[in-house]
Design a protein around this motif. Sequence first.
Motif, mmCIF file in Angstrom:
data_model
loop_
_atom_site.group_PDB
_atom_site.id
_atom_site.type_symbol
_atom_site.label_atom_id
_atom_site.label_comp_id
_atom_site.label_asym_id
_atom_site.label_seq_id
_atom_site.Cartn_x
_atom_site.Cartn_y
_atom_site.Cartn_z
ATOM 1 N N MET A 119 0.821 -1.205 0.000
ATOM 2 C CA MET A 119 0.000 0.000 0.000
ATOM 3 C C MET A 119 0.853 1.251 0.000
ATOM 4 O O MET A 119 1.483 1.609 0.977
ATOM 5 C CB MET A 119 -0.808 0.035 1.281
ATOM 6 C CG MET A 119 -2.283 -0.155 1.143
ATOM 7 S SD MET A 119 -3.003 0.107 -0.445
ATOM 8 C CE MET A 119 -2.228 1.556 -1.095
ATOM 9 N N LYS A 120 0.878 1.916 -1.114
ATOM 10 C CA LYS A 120 1.668 3.138 -1.151
ATOM 11 C C LYS A 120 0.754 4.341 -0.941
ATOM 12 O O LYS A 120 -0.351 4.412 -1.434
ATOM 13 C CB LYS A 120 2.391 3.252 -2.486
ATOM 14 C CG LYS A 120 3.214 4.513 -2.569
ATOM 15 C CD LYS A 120 4.349 4.472 -3.580
ATOM 16 C CE LYS A 120 4.159 3.519 -4.750
ATOM 17 N NZ LYS A 120 5.310 3.556 -5.650
ATOM 18 N N GLN A 121 1.277 5.292 -0.208
ATOM 19 C CA GLN A 121 0.547 6.529 0.051
ATOM 20 C C GLN A 121 0.937 7.514 -1.041
ATOM 21 O O GLN A 121 2.093 7.580 -1.427
ATOM 22 C CB GLN A 121 0.986 7.058 1.418
ATOM 23 C CG GLN A 121 0.145 8.169 1.976
ATOM 24 C CD GLN A 121 -1.245 7.694 2.370
ATOM 25 O OE1 GLN A 121 -2.174 7.715 1.552
ATOM 26 N NE2 GLN A 121 -1.399 7.253 3.597
ATOM 27 N N ILE A 178 -7.003 -9.044 -6.723
ATOM 28 C CA ILE A 178 -7.988 -9.103 -5.643
ATOM 29 C C ILE A 178 -8.645 -7.743 -5.396
ATOM 30 O O ILE A 178 -9.778 -7.678 -4.959
ATOM 31 C CB ILE A 178 -7.385 -9.643 -4.326
ATOM 32 C CG1 ILE A 178 -6.380 -8.697 -3.733
ATOM 33 C CG2 ILE A 178 -6.767 -11.017 -4.525
ATOM 34 C CD1 ILE A 178 -5.886 -9.151 -2.385
ATOM 35 N N ASP A 179 -7.941 -6.653 -5.726
ATOM 36 C CA ASP A 179 -8.568 -5.332 -5.627
ATOM 37 C C ASP A 179 -9.822 -5.305 -6.500
ATOM 38 O O ASP A 179 -10.881 -4.848 -6.083
ATOM 39 C CB ASP A 179 -7.604 -4.239 -6.114
ATOM 40 C CG ASP A 179 -6.503 -3.973 -5.105
ATOM 41 O OD1 ASP A 179 -6.675 -4.340 -3.930
ATOM 42 O OD2 ASP A 179 -5.472 -3.399 -5.493
ATOM 43 N N ILE A 225 -12.721 -7.330 -5.059
ATOM 44 C CA ILE A 225 -13.409 -6.667 -3.960
ATOM 45 C C ILE A 225 -14.234 -5.501 -4.487
ATOM 46 O O ILE A 225 -15.367 -5.279 -4.055
ATOM 47 C CB ILE A 225 -12.397 -6.151 -2.914
ATOM 48 C CG1 ILE A 225 -11.504 -7.284 -2.420
ATOM 49 C CG2 ILE A 225 -13.114 -5.496 -1.751
ATOM 50 C CD1 ILE A 225 -12.202 -8.352 -1.641
ATOM 51 N N PHE A 272 -17.130 0.908 -1.864
ATOM 52 C CA PHE A 272 -15.911 1.493 -1.332
ATOM 53 C C PHE A 272 -14.953 1.719 -2.507
ATOM 54 O O PHE A 272 -14.825 0.867 -3.378
ATOM 55 C CB PHE A 272 -15.301 0.487 -0.347
ATOM 56 C CG PHE A 272 -14.312 1.068 0.612
ATOM 57 C CD1 PHE A 272 -14.719 1.562 1.838
ATOM 58 C CD2 PHE A 272 -12.963 1.089 0.301
ATOM 59 C CE1 PHE A 272 -13.804 2.063 2.747
ATOM 60 C CE2 PHE A 272 -12.047 1.603 1.191
ATOM 61 C CZ PHE A 272 -12.461 2.093 2.421
ATOM 62 N N ASP A 273 -14.300 2.867 -2.544
ATOM 63 C CA ASP A 273 -13.393 3.180 -3.638
ATOM 64 C C ASP A 273 -11.983 2.678 -3.298
ATOM 65 O O ASP A 273 -11.231 3.341 -2.606
ATOM 66 C CB ASP A 273 -13.396 4.697 -3.859
ATOM 67 C CG ASP A 273 -12.550 5.098 -5.044
ATOM 68 O OD1 ASP A 273 -12.099 4.188 -5.773
ATOM 69 O OD2 ASP A 273 -12.329 6.309 -5.228
ATOM 70 N N ILE A 274 -11.635 1.524 -3.798
ATOM 71 C CA ILE A 274 -10.399 0.853 -3.380
ATOM 72 C C ILE A 274 -9.170 1.320 -4.152
ATOM 73 O O ILE A 274 -9.143 1.300 -5.379
ATOM 74 C CB ILE A 274 -10.561 -0.670 -3.528
ATOM 75 C CG1 ILE A 274 -11.572 -1.171 -2.495
ATOM 76 C CG2 ILE A 274 -9.222 -1.388 -3.378
ATOM 77 C CD1 ILE A 274 -11.925 -2.621 -2.629
ATOM 78 N N GLU A 275 -8.167 1.748 -3.397
ATOM 79 C CA GLU A 275 -6.921 2.191 -4.031
ATOM 80 C C GLU A 275 -5.884 1.076 -4.076
ATOM 81 O O GLU A 275 -5.067 1.004 -4.975
ATOM 82 C CB GLU A 275 -6.313 3.358 -3.250
ATOM 83 C CG GLU A 275 -7.079 4.652 -3.377
ATOM 84 C CD GLU A 275 -6.577 5.671 -2.363
ATOM 85 O OE1 GLU A 275 -5.425 5.540 -1.900
ATOM 86 O OE2 GLU A 275 -7.350 6.579 -2.014
ATOM 87 N N GLY A 276 -5.898 0.251 -3.047
ATOM 88 C CA GLY A 276 -4.911 -0.812 -2.998
ATOM 89 C C GLY A 276 -5.077 -1.617 -1.730
ATOM 90 O O GLY A 276 -6.002 -1.378 -0.960
ATOM 91 N N HIS A 277 -4.190 -2.530 -1.520
ATOM 92 C CA HIS A 277 -4.323 -3.382 -0.344
ATOM 93 C C HIS A 277 -2.968 -3.706 0.259
ATOM 94 O O HIS A 277 -1.934 -3.465 -0.357
ATOM 95 C CB HIS A 277 -5.029 -4.684 -0.726
ATOM 96 C CG HIS A 277 -4.217 -5.560 -1.644
ATOM 97 N ND1 HIS A 277 -4.350 -5.525 -3.003
ATOM 98 C CD2 HIS A 277 -3.251 -6.474 -1.389
ATOM 99 C CE1 HIS A 277 -3.507 -6.385 -3.549
ATOM 100 N NE2 HIS A 277 -2.823 -6.978 -2.595
ATOM 101 N N ARG A 278 -3.040 -4.249 1.445
ATOM 102 C CA ARG A 278 -1.830 -4.707 2.117
ATOM 103 C C ARG A 278 -2.124 -6.094 2.644
ATOM 104 O O ARG A 278 -3.228 -6.369 3.120
ATOM 105 C CB ARG A 278 -1.527 -3.715 3.237
ATOM 106 C CG ARG A 278 -1.203 -4.333 4.570
ATOM 107 C CD ARG A 278 -1.040 -3.287 5.645
ATOM 108 N NE ARG A 278 -2.116 -3.416 6.646
ATOM 109 C CZ ARG A 278 -2.278 -2.593 7.667
ATOM 110 N NH1 ARG A 278 -1.492 -1.555 7.824
ATOM 111 N NH2 ARG A 278 -3.245 -2.788 8.525
#
Lengths: 135, 135
Positions: B1-3, B105-106, B109, B115-121
Amino acid sequence: MKQKPSGKHYRYSRQRERILEVLRSTESHPTATWLYDKLKPEFPRLSLGTVYRNLAILIDLGLARKIDAGSTFDRFEAKTEPHYHLICRKCGKIFDFGARFFPEIDEEIRRSTDFDIEGHRIDFFGTCSDCNRKS
Amino acid sequence: MKQKPSGKHYRYSRQRERILEVLRSTESHPTATWLYDKLKPEFPRLSLGTVYRNLAILIDLGLARKIDAGSTFDRFEAKTEPHYHLICRKCGKIFDFGARFFPEIDEEIRRSTDFDIEGHRIDFFGTCSDCNRKS
DNA sequence: GTCCGTGCAAAAGCTTTGCAGCCTT
DNA sequence: AAGGCTGCAAAGCTTTTGCACGGAC
């Protein structure tokens, strides 16, 4: 990611019972202080230490879990079925996501490492619909 | 997960440069104090506050990340390529795992939530080979 | 010359813990 | 009766912050 219970025996305590009930009754993934505030009217002499101690016991019993969501404080949940978290970057709210689980990725990782994998945790980051609407 | 970096401009600082270098040179996912101890000989007047402040800046620049591994203290890393973590339940060590990534998997989901998904960890839990050998 | 970054120390949070008394077993 | 559990308060740890000074720009 579920932690294995230690098998240790604990005595009954009214406070612990209620902490678990309240934790189970909410979807808010609350902090220790939130639980404390919620139960204070019912136990006027309740102390935060007791909440923390009982949360530790509940975790040891496998009935609760601690969530690391990047905040400076711990959050807890009592849901024990496998599920993932959707964490909102804007408001910090955490949502459960249980519709889909990927047990197969443990196996995939296992193949390429000598690490003994018990399970995994996935957190999805983004913005929740409330925050999206507002911006 | 990058910010995402904020785009804010920062002045040069020798301390920050070295903190990043040291962070890049280790695989230990260190704490702020570890970095402080490592750099203290080089900057005898270094303060922990400076380490924390610079880590925050490096994170803002997208050059470092904070890791939530269930400990009571924060740990950091400078690796920016996507990767997961293997966390040892016994010794607490964190290992990078970059051999396989699951971007799909993003998408999965996304389909079942607003939900507006940016990424995962993903963090895998278990025991490392060192700890396995010992037990 | 500005004003950001630093060092120092104090403050702030959150969590843990020692102790005496109470309650479960 | 024994020993865990509680309330209370103090302590502990990690992280943040105010301020004055020095360095980057």
